[in-house]
Design a protein around this motif. Structure first.
Motif, PDB file in Angstrom:
ATOM      1  N   ARG A  20      27.066 -14.182  36.018  1.00 23.38           N
ATOM      2  CA  ARG A  20      26.384 -14.247  37.311  1.00 23.38           C
ATOM      3  C   ARG A  20      24.873 -14.228  37.100  1.00 23.38           C
ATOM      4  O   ARG A  20      24.341 -13.390  36.364  1.00 23.38           O
ATOM      5  N   PRO A  21      24.156 -15.136  37.733  1.00 26.89           N
ATOM      6  CA  PRO A  21      22.690 -15.184  37.571  1.00 26.89           C
ATOM      7  C   PRO A  21      22.045 -13.886  38.063  1.00 26.89           C
ATOM      8  O   PRO A  21      22.559 -13.231  38.975  1.00 26.89           O
ATOM      9  N   ARG A  22      20.894 -13.575  37.460  1.00 28.72           N
ATOM     10  CA  ARG A  22      20.189 -12.349  37.834  1.00 28.72           C
ATOM     11  C   ARG A  22      18.837 -12.639  38.478  1.00 28.72           C
ATOM     12  O   ARG A  22      18.208 -11.725  39.016  1.00 28.72           O
ATOM     13  N   THR A  23      18.393 -13.849  38.396  1.00 29.75           N
ATOM     14  CA  THR A  23      17.134 -14.247  39.036  1.00 29.75           C
ATOM     15  C   THR A  23      17.323 -15.602  39.692  1.00 29.75           C
ATOM     16  O   THR A  23      18.272 -16.338  39.371  1.00 29.75           O
ATOM     17  N   LEU A  24      16.420 -15.952  40.584  1.00 25.03           N
ATOM     18  CA  LEU A  24      16.501 -17.261  41.221  1.00 25.03           C
ATOM     19  C   LEU A  24      16.338 -18.381  40.213  1.00 25.03           C
ATOM     20  O   LEU A  24      16.877 -19.475  40.401  1.00 25.03           O
ATOM     21  N   ASP A  25      15.586 -18.135  39.142  1.00 26.02           N
ATOM     22  CA  ASP A  25      15.407 -19.175  38.127  1.00 26.02           C
ATOM     23  C   ASP A  25      16.706 -19.475  37.401  1.00 26.02           C
ATOM     24  O   ASP A  25      16.896 -20.581  36.885  1.00 26.02           O
ATOM     25  N   ASP A  26      17.612 -18.485  37.341  1.00 21.54           N
ATOM     26  CA  ASP A  26      18.909 -18.690  36.690  1.00 21.54           C
ATOM     27  C   ASP A  26      19.958 -19.259  37.645  1.00 21.54           C
ATOM     28  O   ASP A  26      21.016 -19.701  37.220  1.00 21.54           O
ATOM     29  N   TYR A  27      19.655 -19.217  38.923  1.00 24.16           N
ATOM     30  CA  TYR A  27      20.633 -19.579  39.944  1.00 24.16           C
ATOM     31  C   TYR A  27      20.730 -21.102  40.046  1.00 24.16           C
ATOM     32  O   TYR A  27      19.743 -21.785  40.299  1.00 24.16           O
ATOM     33  N   LEU A  28      21.926 -21.626  39.854  1.00 20.62           N
ATOM     34  CA  LEU A  28      22.142 -23.072  39.893  1.00 20.62           C
ATOM     35  C   LEU A  28      22.742 -23.473  41.238  1.00 20.62           C
ATOM     36  O   LEU A  28      23.575 -22.769  41.806  1.00 20.62           O
ATOM     37  N   GLY A  29      22.329 -24.628  41.726  1.00 17.05           N
ATOM     38  CA  GLY A  29      22.780 -25.111  43.023  1.00 17.05           C
ATOM     39  C   GLY A  29      21.854 -24.645  44.132  1.00 17.05           C
ATOM     40  O   GLY A  29      20.902 -23.890  43.919  1.00 17.05           O
ATOM     41  N   GLN A  30      22.082 -25.141  45.326  1.00 18.87           N
ATOM     42  CA  GLN A  30      21.330 -24.799  46.543  1.00 18.87           C
ATOM     43  C   GLN A  30      19.829 -25.046  46.397  1.00 18.87           C
ATOM     44  O   GLN A  30      19.014 -24.189  46.791  1.00 18.87           O
ATOM     45  N   PRO A  31      19.401 -26.178  45.840  1.00 22.40           N
ATOM     46  CA  PRO A  31      17.956 -26.423  45.683  1.00 22.40           C
ATOM     47  C   PRO A  31      17.203 -26.440  47.009  1.00 22.40           C
ATOM     48  O   PRO A  31      16.015 -26.142  47.045  1.00 22.40           O
ATOM     49  N   SER A  32      17.886 -26.762  48.104  1.00 23.47           N
ATOM     50  CA  SER A  32      17.208 -26.790  49.406  1.00 23.47           C
ATOM     51  C   SER A  32      16.876 -25.390  49.916  1.00 23.47           C
ATOM     52  O   SER A  32      16.092 -25.237  50.851  1.00 23.47           O
ATOM     53  N   LEU A  33      17.455 -24.373  49.285  1.00 23.39           N
ATOM     54  CA  LEU A  33      17.186 -22.990  49.689  1.00 23.39           C
ATOM     55  C   LEU A  33      16.360 -22.225  48.667  1.00 23.39           C
ATOM     56  O   LEU A  33      15.502 -21.417  49.037  1.00 23.39           O
ATOM     57  N   VAL A  34      16.621 -22.466  47.366  1.00 26.49           N
ATOM     58  CA  VAL A  34      15.980 -21.640  46.330  1.00 26.49           C
ATOM     59  C   VAL A  34      15.024 -22.435  45.452  1.00 26.49           C
ATOM     60  O   VAL A  34      14.403 -21.860  44.549  1.00 26.49           O
ATOM     61  N   GLY A  35      14.894 -23.741  45.704  1.00 21.24           N
ATOM     62  CA  GLY A  35      13.963 -24.552  44.923  1.00 21.24           C
ATOM     63  C   GLY A  35      12.511 -24.200  45.245  1.00 21.24           C
ATOM     64  O   GLY A  35      12.227 -23.445  46.179  1.00 21.24           O
ATOM     65  N   PRO A  36      11.579 -24.745  44.474  1.00 25.85           N
ATOM     66  CA  PRO A  36      10.159 -24.467  44.707  1.00 25.85           C
ATOM     67  C   PRO A  36       9.747 -24.779  46.149  1.00 25.85           C
ATOM     68  O   PRO A  36      10.035 -25.858  46.664  1.00 25.85           O
ATOM     69  N   LYS A  38      10.934 -23.607  48.845  1.00 18.87           N
ATOM     70  CA  LYS A  38      12.029 -23.564  49.812  1.00 18.87           C
ATOM     71  C   LYS A  38      12.164 -22.154  50.406  1.00 18.87           C
ATOM     72  O   LYS A  38      11.612 -21.182  49.891  1.00 18.87           O
ATOM     73  N   PRO A  39      12.889 -22.006  51.525  1.00 13.96           N
ATOM     74  CA  PRO A  39      12.849 -20.769  52.309  1.00 13.96           C
ATOM     75  C   PRO A  39      13.113 -19.480  51.532  1.00 13.96           C
ATOM     76  O   PRO A  39      12.338 -18.528  51.630  1.00 13.96           O
ATOM     77  N   LEU A  40      14.209 -19.422  50.777  1.00 13.27           N
ATOM     78  CA  LEU A  40      14.529 -18.172  50.101  1.00 13.27           C
ATOM     79  C   LEU A  40      13.587 -17.911  48.930  1.00 13.27           C
ATOM     80  O   LEU A  40      13.272 -16.754  48.632  1.00 13.27           O
ATOM     81  N   ARG A  41      13.137 -18.947  48.290  1.00  9.19           N
ATOM     82  CA  ARG A  41      12.155 -18.789  47.212  1.00  9.19           C
ATOM     83  C   ARG A  41      10.848 -18.214  47.791  1.00  9.19           C
ATOM     84  O   ARG A  41      10.263 -17.287  47.221  1.00  9.19           O
ATOM     85  N   ARG A  42      10.401 -18.775  48.910  1.00  5.23           N
ATOM     86  CA  ARG A  42       9.175 -18.276  49.535  1.00  5.23           C
ATOM     87  C   ARG A  42       9.334 -16.824  49.984  1.00  5.23           C
ATOM     88  O   ARG A  42       8.402 -16.018  49.885  1.00  5.23           O
ATOM     89  N   MET A  43      10.516 -16.479  50.476  1.00  2.99           N
ATOM     90  CA  MET A  43      10.776 -15.119  50.927  1.00  2.99           C
ATOM     91  C   MET A  43      10.640 -14.128  49.768  1.00  2.99           C
ATOM     92  O   MET A  43      10.040 -13.066  49.894  1.00  2.99           O
ATOM     93  N   VAL A  44      11.212 -14.508  48.621  1.00  3.91           N
ATOM     94  CA  VAL A  44      11.135 -13.647  47.440  1.00  3.91           C
ATOM     95  C   VAL A  44       9.690 -13.525  46.962  1.00  3.91           C
ATOM     96  O   VAL A  44       9.204 -12.427  46.642  1.00  3.91           O
ATOM     97  N   GLU A  45       8.990 -14.639  46.919  1.00  3.63           N
ATOM     98  CA  GLU A  45       7.610 -14.623  46.435  1.00  3.63           C
ATOM     99  C   GLU A  45       6.709 -13.807  47.352  1.00  3.63           C
ATOM    100  O   GLU A  45       5.744 -13.173  46.898  1.00  3.63           O
ATOM    101  N   ALA A  46       7.009 -13.805  48.657  1.00  2.02           N
ATOM    102  CA  ALA A  46       6.206 -13.031  49.601  1.00  2.02           C
ATOM    103  C   ALA A  46       6.618 -11.569  49.646  1.00  2.02           C
ATOM    104  O   ALA A  46       5.904 -10.731  50.210  1.00  2.02           O
ATOM    105  N   GLY A  47       7.779 -11.258  49.057  1.00  2.45           N
ATOM    106  CA  GLY A  47       8.251  -9.878  49.053  1.00  2.45           C
ATOM    107  C   GLY A  47       8.699  -9.391  50.408  1.00  2.45           C
ATOM    108  O   GLY A  47       8.701  -8.182  50.665  1.00  2.45           O
ATOM    109  N   GLN A  48       9.083 -10.304  51.290  1.00  3.33           N
ATOM    110  CA  GLN A  48       9.512  -9.940  52.633  1.00  3.33           C
ATOM    111  C   GLN A  48      10.904 -10.525  52.895  1.00  3.33           C
ATOM    112  O   GLN A  48      11.047 -11.710  53.170  1.00  3.33           O
ATOM    113  N   LEU A  49      11.894  -9.673  52.788  1.00  2.22           N
ATOM    114  CA  LEU A  49      13.270 -10.109  52.984  1.00  2.22           C
ATOM    115  C   LEU A  49      13.657  -9.959  54.454  1.00  2.22           C
ATOM    116  O   LEU A  49      13.447  -8.905  55.056  1.00  2.22           O
ATOM    117  N   ARG A  50      14.191 -11.033  55.033  1.00  2.00           N
ATOM    118  CA  ARG A  50      14.607 -11.034  56.436  1.00  2.00           C
ATOM    119  C   ARG A  50      16.136 -11.069  56.524  1.00  2.00           C
ATOM    120  O   ARG A  50      16.813 -11.564  55.613  1.00  2.00           O
TER     121      ARG A  50
END
Length: 450
Positions: A20-36, A38-50
């Motif tokens: 099981r991946p431990r970081t978004l960089d290891d996570y495969l699939g869902q590029p529209s959500l976790v790619g550079p 993208k929404p979940l990537r931006r959420m993690v980078e901002a440190g604000q989880l909704r």
């Protein structure tokens, strides 16, 4: 204990768990959500989880993604299942969250199968999500717009996860084969791309299943020598025994069930017999009841074919009867027979449209009454009231038709409506000619031959 602590203690855990991946960089699939960007990537980078709901099929990484997001936001993570947990469990989570909040720590609640949340659970959870005490990450395989309480849904953004394509699944398996810490890398297993492609197809978009199949297949490797040194080789010949029956069943109350029935209906309506057979086979192979298919075909016979080919409805009913008489194996062919006929037949929705128009018109005419000459007269009193007077028996009329607008069976106080407008296709084109001929007889009888 979260997955990052457990991973060091469960070397004997299944491969899918260990990888099981431990970081978004290891996570495969869902590029529209976790790619550079993208929404979940931006959420993690901002440190604000909704609060959010992750909606997608099994094995696409909903639980893993929740773990990653919680870890990246440095939040406590609580796991609950909507099926197993009760109100007491939710209250205990709330108390722990309050205690953690007092120490300056946020809490993320991962609620699996959120679509099964009952009302009391929702009532216990909602105010704490609303106040921000809990950041909710729900996971569901069902459409949340139908299954999740609207108040809860309004406080969480829905993110749609897609089944992984074969290339992504092959990448997942390649990573497991090369990872010497958590995967199978120490065994130096050689596998051709074609073998992994076969496993990926059998996994049907499910990364967990792909790794499970790979792990099982690797129990049947043979010794091999390679440039990297002695190792093992996974041959294609073992796959039949490993994969077995690969048809993936679906929840009969879930989206896939209705999506397949919809695909069957729309393929028949679009006159695509091969596509109809494709989705029928997938529906039945996945555990769907063939009688659900024949019920849908019966609806199609009137809704989409109608009088363009009047044989279709009795053919479907015969297929229904044949299935019940012949049993499943032979009966499925009778249903396929009917489906092909409906798909190839000319199409007309004139019956469907006529019925909808009639329903709408009647709804707008609450005082509609039957003309006196059409009323029943089983008693002398009714006959004395004129019931049946002036009715012309069609079989005694020329051409078997009582011509003339005064005998159109329509209420006198209402304007005549033309609900049924036959198409120019198939048998309905003949119906149209018959109706036009009778309309001309009416005009002649009324003294207007134009």
């Amino acid at each position: 204990m979260d997955m990052f602590q457990q991973a060091h203690q469960e070397d004997a855990a299944p491969l899918a768990w260990r990888m099981r991946p431990r970081t978004l960089d290891d996570y495969l699939g869902q590029p529209s959500l976790v790619g550079p960007g993208k929404p979940l990537r931006r959420m993690v980078e901002a440190g604000q989880l909704r609060s959010m709901i992750l909606w997608g099929p099994p094995g696409v990484g909903k639980t893993t993604l929740a773990d990653i997001l919680a870890h990246a936001s440095q939040s406590r993570l609580e796991h609950l299942s909507a099926v197993m947990a009760g109100v007491k469990d939710i209250r205990e989570v709330v108390e722990r969250a309050r205690a953690a909040q007092g120490q300056g720590q946020t809490t993320v609640l991962f609620l699996d199968e959120i679509h099964r949340l009952n009302k009391s659970q929702q009532d216990a959870l909602l105010p704490h999500v609303e106040s921000g005490l809990l950041t909710l990450i729900g996971a569901t395989t069902e459409n949340p717009s139908f299954e999740v309480n609207s108040a809860l849904l309004s406080r969480a953004r829905v993110h749609v996860l897609k089944a992984l394509d074969d290339d992504a699944l092959i990448q997942v398996m390649r990573r497991a084969l090369s990872d010497t810490q958590r995967g199978l890398g120490q065994r130096n297993i050689q596998v051709d791309d074609e073998v992994l492609a076969t496993l990926a197809r059998a996994a049907a978009g499910d990364a967990r299943r792909a790794l499970g199949l790979l792990e099982t297949a690797c129990d049947f490797t043979v010794p091999s020598s390679a440039p990297q040194g002695p190792g093992e080789r996974l041959e294609a010949g073992v796959l039949d025994d490993v994969i077995g029956h690969t048809a993936s069943a679906f929840d009969k109350q879930g989206d896939a069930y209705y999506d397949l029935l919809s695909a069957i209906h729309k393929s028949v309506r679009s006159s695509r017999p091969d596509a109809a057979l494709l989705y029928m086979a997938r529906f039945i192979q996945g555990g769907g009841d063939p009688l659900d298919v024949v019920r849908r075909l019966a609806a199609i016979a009137s809704e989409d074919v109608g009088n363009a080919d009047p044989r279709c409805l009795p053919l479907v009913m015969s297929a229904w009867d044949a299935y019940l008489r012949l049993g499943d194996y032979e009966g499925q062919r009778a249903i396929a027979h009917a489906a092909i006929h409906l798909a190839v037949a000319p199409k007309s929705n004139a019956i469907d449209q006529a019925w909808k128009k009639a329903q709408a018109f009647v709804a707008s005419q609450p005082r509609l009454e039957v003309p006196t000459y059409l009323r029943n007269a089983p008693t002398k009193l009714m006959a004395s009231l004129g019931h049946g007077d002036g009715y012309r028996y069609a079989h005694n009329e020329p051409n078997g038709y009582p011509a003339g607008s005064q005998h159109d069976c329509w209420p006198e106080e209402l304007p005549v409506q033309a609900f049924y407008q036959p198409s120019d296709y198939g048998q309905e084109e003949r119906f149209k000619r018959i109706m036009d001929w009778r309309a001309q007889l009416d005009r002649t009888a009324d003294g207007n031959s134009d």
